[in-house]
Motif scaffolding. Structure first.
Motif, mmCIF file in Angstrom:
data_model
loop_
_atom_site.group_PDB
_atom_site.id
_atom_site.type_symbol
_atom_site.label_atom_id
_atom_site.label_comp_id
_atom_site.label_asym_id
_atom_site.label_seq_id
_atom_site.Cartn_x
_atom_site.Cartn_y
_atom_site.Cartn_z
ATOM 1 N N SER A 76 0.849 -1.195 0.000
ATOM 2 C CA SER A 76 0.000 0.000 0.000
ATOM 3 C C SER A 76 0.880 1.239 0.000
ATOM 4 N N CYS A 77 0.272 2.384 -0.262
ATOM 5 C CA CYS A 77 1.002 3.646 -0.152
ATOM 6 C C CYS A 77 1.301 3.923 1.315
ATOM 7 N N GLY A 78 0.377 3.518 2.211
ATOM 8 C CA GLY A 78 0.644 3.661 3.648
ATOM 9 C C GLY A 78 1.919 2.935 4.038
ATOM 10 N N MET A 81 4.954 4.892 2.725
ATOM 11 C CA MET A 81 5.270 6.062 3.565
ATOM 12 C C MET A 81 5.934 5.626 4.866
ATOM 13 N N LEU A 103 -5.297 12.496 4.178
ATOM 14 C CA LEU A 103 -6.112 11.353 4.575
ATOM 15 C C LEU A 103 -5.439 10.633 5.740
ATOM 16 N N PRO A 105 -4.223 7.707 6.398
ATOM 17 C CA PRO A 105 -3.001 6.885 6.350
ATOM 18 C C PRO A 105 -1.718 7.700 6.513
ATOM 19 N N VAL A 106 -1.789 9.024 6.391
ATOM 20 C CA VAL A 106 -0.568 9.838 6.516
ATOM 21 C C VAL A 106 -0.129 9.941 7.980
ATOM 22 N N SER A 148 1.927 15.792 1.761
ATOM 23 C CA SER A 148 0.865 15.185 0.971
ATOM 24 C C SER A 148 0.449 16.132 -0.141
ATOM 25 N N MET A 150 -2.196 16.597 -1.485
ATOM 26 C CA MET A 150 -3.575 16.171 -1.211
ATOM 27 C C MET A 150 -4.527 16.571 -2.339
ATOM 28 N N ASP A 174 4.067 12.327 -0.414
ATOM 29 C CA ASP A 174 2.924 11.421 -0.554
ATOM 30 C C ASP A 174 2.243 11.774 -1.869
ATOM 31 N N ALA A 176 -0.076 9.977 -3.499
ATOM 32 C CA ALA A 176 -1.251 9.114 -3.712
ATOM 33 C C ALA A 176 -2.210 9.715 -4.745
ATOM 34 N N HIS A 177 -2.221 11.062 -4.847
ATOM 35 C CA HIS A 177 -3.123 11.707 -5.815
ATOM 36 C C HIS A 177 -2.371 12.381 -6.951
ATOM 37 N N SER A 198 0.325 5.331 -4.667
ATOM 38 C CA SER A 198 -0.690 4.335 -4.306
ATOM 39 C C SER A 198 -1.222 3.627 -5.549
ATOM 40 N N GLN A 200 -4.054 1.808 -5.012
ATOM 41 C CA GLN A 200 -5.369 1.499 -4.476
ATOM 42 C C GLN A 200 -6.454 1.862 -5.498
ATOM 43 N N LYS A 203 -7.209 5.516 -6.794
ATOM 44 C CA LYS A 203 -6.125 6.415 -7.179
ATOM 45 C C LYS A 203 -5.939 6.320 -8.700
ATOM 46 N N GLY A 210 -1.956 -1.594 -3.240
ATOM 47 C CA GLY A 210 -0.547 -1.603 -3.617
ATOM 48 C C GLY A 210 0.075 -0.230 -3.452
HETATM 49 C C1 LIG Z 1 -5.146 6.930 -0.393
HETATM 50 C C2 LIG Z 1 -4.182 7.849 0.190
HETATM 51 C C3 LIG Z 1 -3.031 7.387 0.834
HETATM 52 C C4 LIG Z 1 -2.764 5.947 1.126
HETATM 53 O O1 LIG Z 1 -2.873 5.081 0.092
HETATM 54 P P1 LIG Z 1 -3.119 3.512 0.371
HETATM 55 O O2 LIG Z 1 -2.537 2.869 -0.810
HETATM 56 O O3 LIG Z 1 -4.609 3.340 0.506
HETATM 57 O O4 LIG Z 1 -2.382 3.179 1.637
HETATM 58 C C5 LIG Z 1 -2.133 8.321 1.270
HETATM 59 N N1 LIG Z 1 -2.333 9.636 1.125
HETATM 60 C C6 LIG Z 1 -3.424 10.134 0.536
HETATM 61 C C7 LIG Z 1 -3.560 11.605 0.391
HETATM 62 C C8 LIG Z 1 -4.386 9.258 0.060
HETATM 63 O O5 LIG Z 1 -5.500 9.735 -0.502
#
Ligand SMILES: *Cc1c(COP(=O)(O)O)cnc(C)c1O
Length: 412
Positions: A76-78, A81, A103, A105-106, A148, A150, A174, A176-177, A198, A200, A203, A210
């Motif tokens: 995962s992205c979590g 990180m 989000l 997970p950060v 992030s 974000m 981060d 993820a986006h 991410s 997920q 995303k 993943g």
């Molecule tokens: C979804 C998300 C994550 C974590 O991603 P995962 O793969 O679900 O762990 C981290 N940061 C932000 C901003 C996210 O939206």
């Protein structure tokens, strides 16, 4: 809650599309995933497998796509990180700066690594407030920032990196986006010491679950590979640091078992290859929605600087001049008509959205003032790839109508 009564007697228009619908998997990815399942080689390593696994190829292709030396795939992205922080020297009690609008997970990754989150405020464009970053770094003594991007909004990375270099702060991004996005010609995830992505379902690449960690630092890469649970098969990584780097870490690094499997990697590979096309679609839809929403009185969208090369798979806007009851009625009215707007201003965390005041495990779970003020008026909508121009117009029409309705409510 007061509901709208259509003036004409006709039923109010509804959006005929589920905004939470995930992106489809390209046929090539489906075929590769099925071939992988049929072969039985689902784990990324295997004593006789060599370096041909789907995961190893994904790492190589992703690293090439953003121009870094190493990519390490994890579950995962979590997890990416968490490992990025561990590999950058975060230990129990280490303070880590983070922007407060993000989000769960950060802060979760920081706490997982034993660190203590230090919250930094945001500005009206939803990006980290550089003045507050400098103040919080000085006040806390923190030397790490988990930044992030974000909802795809990218801060001026040139200014941020200059500031962090002056402050001696290590940056972890981060992304993820922001897979596929950049600032001033450089991909996000390549500014800091480590970039985390991410895979997920919601995303930019949908492998279910993943994550990918990207870096040019060979010690970070070697440690991340060992931490992720490579057993002693790290030689099966196609792009990997030198034997000397592994020799420094191999006998002192615990195995946390955070690996990605080959089926998810097969799904992801096909989508990494086609991301530029999806980026065009998302940004076209974003542009259409943003232009129309900006025309509505009282709505404000974040500014998009010229240097920002975004991939906007969601859209955010603030609404001015509504009391909290009217604001809730606006959200409820839109949702009833199929336009589900997420809100970070609720008293309780809901779905994917939460803010620091919901993270009761923090030493100081208070949302910083500007962040609290902005999220109380902020609407956030996902952009499914399949959204047609007509559906965009319908969404804007529904938002405008619901806004007119709640503005007309007594004592709004
Ligand atoms: C979804 C998300 C994550 C974590 O991603 P995962 O793969 O679900 O762990 C981290 N940061 C932000 C901003 C996210 O939206």
């Amino acid at each position: 809650m007061a509901r709208s009564v259509p003036q004409s007697g006709a039923a109010p228009a509804r959006l005929d599309l589920d905004l939470s619908e995930p992106a489809p998997i390209p046929e090539e990815g489906v075929v590769r995933a099925i071939e992988t399942i049929r072969s039985g080689w689902l784990h990324r390593y295997g004593e006789s497998l060599g370096d041909a696994s789907e995961v190893s190829r994904l790492e190589e292709e992703f690293a090439r796509s953003i121009g870094v030396r190493y990519a390490v795939a994890v579950n995962s992205c979590g997890s990416a990180m968490f490992l990025a922080l561990k590999c950058s020297g975060v230990e129990p009690g280490t303070k880590v700066l983070m922007n407060a609008f993000t989000l769960a997970p950060v802060p979760g990754a920081i706490v997982h690594a034993g660190g203590e989150p230090v919250l930094v405020d945001i500005d009206a464009d939803l990006t980290i407030d550089l003045g507050d970053l400098e103040r919080k770094a000085a006040a806390s003594g923190a030397r790490h920032l988990l930044l992030s991007h974000m909802r795809g909004h990218i801060v001026d990375m040139t200014r941020l990196m200059t500031l962090c270099e002056r402050l001696g702060v290590t940056v972890i991004e981060d992304c993820a986006h922001t897979m596929g996005a950049g600032w001033a010609g450089h991909p996000t995830g390549t500014f800091g010491r480590v970039g985390c992505f991410s895979l997920q379902a919601y995303k930019h690449v949908n492998a279910g679950e993943g994550g990918l960690l990207a870096t040019n630092d060979e010690d970070v890469a070697a440690r991340a590979i060992l931490f992720s649970g490579s057993y002693m098969l790290y030689g099966q990584h196609r792009n990997r640091p030198s034997e000397e780097a592994f020799a420094r870490w191999r006998n002192v690094t615990p195995n946390f078992s955070l690996r990605l499997g080959n089926v998810a990697a097969a799904l992801a590979r096909a989508q990494i290859a086609t991301l530029p096309g999806r980026k065009r679609t998302w940004n076209l839809v974003y542009g259409r929605l943003a232009a129309a929403l900006a025309e509505i009185d009282g709505l404000r969208l974040p500014r998009r600087p010229q240097a920002e090369d975004y991939v906007q798979s969601s859209i955010q806007f603030t609404v001015a001049g509504l009391g909290s009851e009217a604001f809730r009625s606006f959200l409820a009215g839109c949702a009833e008509r199929g336009v589900v707007l997420k809100w970070f201003g609720a008293a309780q965390p809901h779905g994917y959205t939460s803010v620091p005041s919901h993270w009761g495990y923090l030493a100081d779970p208070r949302t910083p003032p500007a962040t609290a003020e902005i999220v109380s008026r902020l609407c956030d909508m996902r952009i499914p790839l399949a959204l047609s121009p007509e559906q965009c117009d319908r969404i804007v029409e529904i938002i405008a109508e619901e806004l007119r309705r709640v503005r007309a409510m007594p004592a709004a």
